[in-house]
Every structure is written in structure tokens, then in C-alpha cells.
Design an enzyme around this catalytic site. Structure first.
Site, PDB file in Angstrom:
ATOM      1  N   ASP A  30      49.911  -5.174   0.932  1.00 44.12           N
ATOM      2  CA  ASP A  30      50.580  -4.026   0.148  1.00 44.12           C
ATOM      3  C   ASP A  30      50.584  -4.266  -1.416  1.00 44.12           C
ATOM      4  OD1 ASP A  30      51.831  -1.156   1.428  1.00 44.12           O
ATOM      5  OD2 ASP A  30      52.279  -1.669  -0.833  1.00 44.12           O
ATOM      6  N   ASN A  87      53.269   5.926   8.699  1.00 45.06           N
ATOM      7  CA  ASN A  87      53.808   7.150   8.273  1.00 45.06           C
ATOM      8  C   ASN A  87      52.672   8.313   8.334  1.00 45.06           C
ATOM      9  OD1 ASN A  87      56.013   6.117   7.280  1.00 45.06           O
ATOM     10  ND2 ASN A  87      55.091   5.147   5.449  1.00 45.06           N
ATOM     11  N   GLY A  93      56.491  10.162   4.167  1.00 44.19           N
ATOM     12  CA  GLY A  93      56.232   9.186   3.233  1.00 44.19           C
ATOM     13  C   GLY A  93      54.640   8.835   3.146  1.00 44.19           C
ATOM     14  N   GLN A  94      53.895   9.626   3.739  1.00 42.95           N
ATOM     15  CA  GLN A  94      52.596   9.053   3.754  1.00 42.95           C
ATOM     16  C   GLN A  94      51.820   9.417   2.446  1.00 42.95           C
ATOM     17  OE1 GLN A  94      49.872  10.295   6.940  1.00 42.95           O
ATOM     18  NE2 GLN A  94      48.169   9.094   6.180  1.00 42.95           N
ATOM     19  N   HIS A 100      46.871   3.721   8.277  1.00 41.68           N
ATOM     20  CA  HIS A 100      47.125   2.430   8.203  1.00 41.68           C
ATOM     21  C   HIS A 100      48.686   2.177   8.885  1.00 41.68           C
ATOM     22  CE1 HIS A 100      48.579   4.831   4.681  1.00 41.68           C
ATOM     23  NE2 HIS A 100      49.536   4.257   4.868  1.00 41.68           N
ATOM     24  N   LEU A 101      48.578   0.912   9.504  1.00 43.06           N
ATOM     25  CA  LEU A 101      49.800   0.377  10.160  1.00 43.06           C
ATOM     26  C   LEU A 101      50.310  -0.349   9.124  1.00 43.06           C
ATOM     27  CD1 LEU A 101      51.226   0.408  12.906  1.00 43.06           C
ATOM     28  CD2 LEU A 101      49.947  -1.751  13.399  1.00 43.06           C
ATOM     29  N   HIS A 102      51.619  -0.158   9.002  1.00 46.01           N
ATOM     30  CA  HIS A 102      52.336  -1.107   7.930  1.00 46.01           C
ATOM     31  C   HIS A 102      52.997  -2.479   8.888  1.00 46.01           C
ATOM     32  CE1 HIS A 102      52.832   1.482   4.344  1.00 46.01           C
ATOM     33  NE2 HIS A 102      52.880   2.412   5.223  1.00 46.01           N
TER      34      HIS A 102
HETATM   35  P1  5GP Z   1      51.899   5.279   3.073  1.00 43.64           P
HETATM   36  O1  5GP Z   1      52.802   5.605   1.828  1.00 43.64           O
HETATM   37  O2  5GP Z   1      50.723   6.139   3.038  1.00 43.64           O
HETATM   38  O3  5GP Z   1      52.456   5.080   4.359  1.00 43.64           O
HETATM   39  O4  5GP Z   1      51.214   3.877   2.385  1.00 43.64           O
HETATM   40  C1  5GP Z   1      50.368   3.281   1.496  1.00 43.64           C
HETATM   41  C2  5GP Z   1      50.799   1.941   1.007  1.00 43.64           C
HETATM   42  O5  5GP Z   1      49.682   1.743   0.322  1.00 43.64           O
HETATM   43  C3  5GP Z   1      52.025   2.018   0.429  1.00 43.64           C
HETATM   44  O6  5GP Z   1      52.739   1.096   0.676  1.00 43.64           O
HETATM   45  C4  5GP Z   1      51.362   1.576  -1.074  1.00 43.64           C
HETATM   46  O7  5GP Z   1      52.220   0.693  -1.753  1.00 43.64           O
HETATM   47  C5  5GP Z   1      49.969   1.146  -0.772  1.00 43.64           C
HETATM   48  N1  5GP Z   1      49.127   0.933  -1.969  1.00 43.64           N
HETATM   49  C6  5GP Z   1      49.022   2.116  -2.733  1.00 43.64           C
HETATM   50  N2  5GP Z   1      47.789   1.733  -3.434  1.00 43.64           N
HETATM   51  C7  5GP Z   1      47.452   0.387  -3.223  1.00 43.64           C
HETATM   52  C8  5GP Z   1      46.306  -0.109  -3.723  1.00 43.64           C
HETATM   53  O8  5GP Z   1      45.550  -0.251  -4.551  1.00 43.64           O
HETATM   54  N3  5GP Z   1      46.202  -1.608  -3.320  1.00 43.64           N
HETATM   55  C9  5GP Z   1      47.151  -1.924  -2.063  1.00 43.64           C
HETATM   56  N4  5GP Z   1      46.770  -3.269  -1.637  1.00 43.64           N
HETATM   57  N5  5GP Z   1      47.971  -1.140  -1.565  1.00 43.64           N
HETATM   58  C10 5GP Z   1      48.291  -0.102  -2.008  1.00 43.64           C
END
Ligand code: 5GP
Ligand code: ZN
Length: 114
Positions: A30, A87, A93-94, A100-102
Site C-alpha cells: 500500500d 472495505n 472507507g473504500q 482488494h483485500l487489505h
Molecule cells: P480502500 O480505501 O479502497 O479500501 O483502499 C485503497 C488503498 O489503496 C488505500 O489504502 C490507499 O492507501 C491505497 N492506494 C491508493 N493509491 C495507491 C497507489 O497509487 N499505489 C498503491 N500501492 N496504493 C494506493
């Protein structure tokens, strides 16, 4: 064609610190890590959210979890513990609309999450 950040990372159009790939999924660090280890395990196929999952995606979602467990193990976090989560939509918070699985590890993870 959807204009999607994680499709671009999958295709190599945007750089990322890739740590794993196979025929179904990729995993990378991330950009804004929320723990000492914060990886995203991403299906190659564009699926916007958990709401769009179909019956035939059940094995894929299982695979994402097995990859996360393998990466946690390889990084030495299997014993101490780690967290995996999706998310789904803005209320959770998505921010990127490609499933994507964190995987978070390396610190004490409190419950309930914020
Ligand atoms: P979400 O908030 O949708 O569950 O997670 C999206 C994740 O993608 C966030 O944790 C954010 O930090 C990460 N992210 C956003 N833009 C980029 C990027 O350009 N590269 C990488 N590696 N991660 C990203
Ligand atoms: Zn995508």
C-alpha cells in the site's frame, strides 16, 4: 474500459512495489501503509466491490485469502497475528473501486476498527 488505478497497476502502467503475482491475483505494498506491513491482494479481473461478486467468484475470494495468509506467513506474522479486510463502498472507507483485500500486520491491531 473502466479507468481504474489497480487495473493500471496490474498492467504495469502505474508502478507499485509488487510482492506476489499469479494467474488470478497480484499483491503489492500500500502506498500509505497503516501498519508496518500493509499489502493489498488484488484480483486481476476488475470487480468493483464485494457487492458485485458472483457465485463463480467464491473460489477467487478464497484464493485472495490464501495468498494473504501465505504473504503474512512469509513476512513472519502468522504467529503474532494479522488482519485481512475488504472495505465495501464509501461508508466503510473504500476509495479504489477495484476489489482488494487489505493485509495489515506488525503492530497491535485494535478492535473494533475505526
Ligand atoms: P480502500 O480505501 O479502497 O479500501 O483502499 C485503497 C488503498 O489503496 C488505500 O489504502 C490507499 O492507501 C491505497 N492506494 C491508493 N493509491 C495507491 C497507489 O497509487 N499505489 C498503491 N500501492 N496504493 C494506493
Ligand atoms: Zn480495475
Amino acid at each position: 474500459m473502466v479507468d481504474c488505478l489497480f487495473c493500471k497497476i496490474r498492467d504495469g502502467a502505474i508502478p507499485a512495489r509488487l510482492i506476489f503475482e499469479d494467474d488470478q491475483a497480484i499483491a503489492f505494498h500500500d502506498l500509505h501503509p497503516q501498519a508496518p506491513l500493509h499489502l493489498l491482494v488484488v484480483p486481476r479481473r476488475h470487480i468493483a466491490t464485494l457487492n458485485e461478486l458472483a457465485l463463480e467468484d467464491e473460489a477467487l475470494v478464497g484464493h485472495l485469502h490464501r495468498v494473504a495468509a501465505q504473504l503474512a506467513r512469509e513476512a513472519g506474522h502468522a504467529e503474532a497475528g494479522y488482519r485481512t479486510l475488504f472495505n465495501c463502498n464509501r461508508g466503510a472507507g473504500q476509495t479504489v473501486w477495484h476489489l482488494h483485500l487489505h493485509l495489515l500486520a506488525g503492530r497491535d491491531l485494535t478492535w473494533p476498527p475505526g
